[in-house]
Design a protein around this motif. Structure first.
Motif, short mmCIF file in Angstrom:
data_model
loop_
_atom_site.label_atom_id
_atom_site.label_comp_id
_atom_site.label_asym_id
_atom_site.label_seq_id
_atom_site.Cartn_x
_atom_site.Cartn_y
_atom_site.Cartn_z
N MET A 87 48.57 29.46 46.62
CA MET A 87 47.32 30.17 46.41
C MET A 87 47.42 31.00 45.12
O MET A 87 48.38 31.74 44.92
CB MET A 87 47.03 31.07 47.60
N LEU A 88 46.44 30.88 44.26
CA LEU A 88 46.41 31.63 43.02
C LEU A 88 45.96 33.07 43.28
O LEU A 88 45.08 33.31 44.11
CB LEU A 88 45.46 30.98 42.02
N ALA A 89 46.55 33.98 42.53
CA ALA A 89 46.13 35.39 42.62
C ALA A 89 44.80 35.57 41.90
O ALA A 89 44.51 34.90 40.91
CB ALA A 89 47.18 36.28 41.99
N SER A 90 43.99 36.47 42.40
CA SER A 90 42.73 36.78 41.75
C SER A 90 42.96 37.76 40.61
O SER A 90 44.04 38.33 40.48
CB SER A 90 41.77 37.40 42.77
N VAL B 93 46.04 40.63 40.20
CA VAL B 93 46.90 40.80 39.02
C VAL B 93 46.78 42.22 38.47
O VAL B 93 47.79 42.87 38.18
CB VAL B 93 46.55 39.75 37.93
N LEU B 94 45.56 42.71 38.34
CA LEU B 94 45.36 44.07 37.82
C LEU B 94 45.97 45.11 38.76
O LEU B 94 46.62 46.06 38.30
CB LEU B 94 43.88 44.35 37.59
N LEU B 95 45.79 44.93 40.04
CA LEU B 95 46.37 45.87 41.01
C LEU B 95 47.89 45.84 40.95
O LEU B 95 48.55 46.89 41.05
CB LEU B 95 45.86 45.57 42.42
N ASP B 96 48.46 44.67 40.76
CA ASP B 96 49.91 44.54 40.62
C ASP B 96 50.40 45.24 39.35
O ASP B 96 51.42 45.94 39.38
CB ASP B 96 50.31 43.06 40.61
N GLN B 97 49.68 45.06 38.25
CA GLN B 97 50.07 45.71 37.00
C GLN B 97 50.00 47.24 37.13
O GLN B 97 50.90 47.94 36.67
CB GLN B 97 49.17 45.26 35.84
#
Length: 164
Positions: free
Chosen positions: A1-4, A8-12
């Motif tokens: 499953m690809l990240a939205s 990605v922004l929340l991870d960064q």
């Protein structure tokens, strides 16, 4: 499953704030930095840890205000150099703790806002900023944060070496 985009922004943002992954996050780096350590400057470095924290606070708050207010806000007349300035009359423990809390709150606020926004907001173009999309601007803001967090880490190591 690809990240939205959101994922990605929340991870960064988490990596910059409090998630120890590829690099030490700001909360870990600043946790045991004293006022004297925060204002210390290396001979070849124009900025202290505290000044860099002020710079990050300025840009994170400016961009989140633009995001929340849909890019309709009063433009800042503050120069980039001014964003690093430190109030020499307020170099005490309470002011340093306030600075660290404000930086931490900024990251937490960004994460809350992104979590609760529509994906369409992240895809929206910012006409006043090179027609960039919000997700790209926020991603670059995270890179900016990571760059300066790395500087703070190096300064912390330098000040520890200098003081020992």
């Amino acid at each position: 499953m690809l990240a939205s985009m959101k994922d990605v922004l929340l991870d960064q943002l988490a990596a910059c704030h409090n998630d120890e992954s590829w690099f030490k996050p700001s909360i870990t780096i600043l946790n045991d930095v004293s006022v004297n350590d925060a204002i210390w400057k290396a001979e070849d470095d124009p900025h202290s840890i505290w000044e860099i924290a002020n710079h990050l606070i300025f840009w994170n708050e400016m961009w989140i205000n633009r995001f929340i207010n849909d890019d309709s806000f009063e433009k800042s007349t503050t120069t980039n150099d001014e964003t690093f300035e430190l109030d020499h009359l307020k170099q005490d423990e309470a002011s340093w703790n306030e600075t660290m809390q404000r930086l931490s709150n900024g990251f937490a606020h960004w994460r809350e806002v992104i979590t609760n926004c529509d994906d369409s907001k992240l895809e929206k173009i910012i006409p006043s900023y090179f027609n960039a999309q919000w997700w790209g601007v926020i991603s670059n803001l995270c890179i900016h944060n990571a760059y300066h967090i790395g500087q703070m880490m190096l300064l912390k190591k330098q000040v520890q070496k200098y003081r020992s």
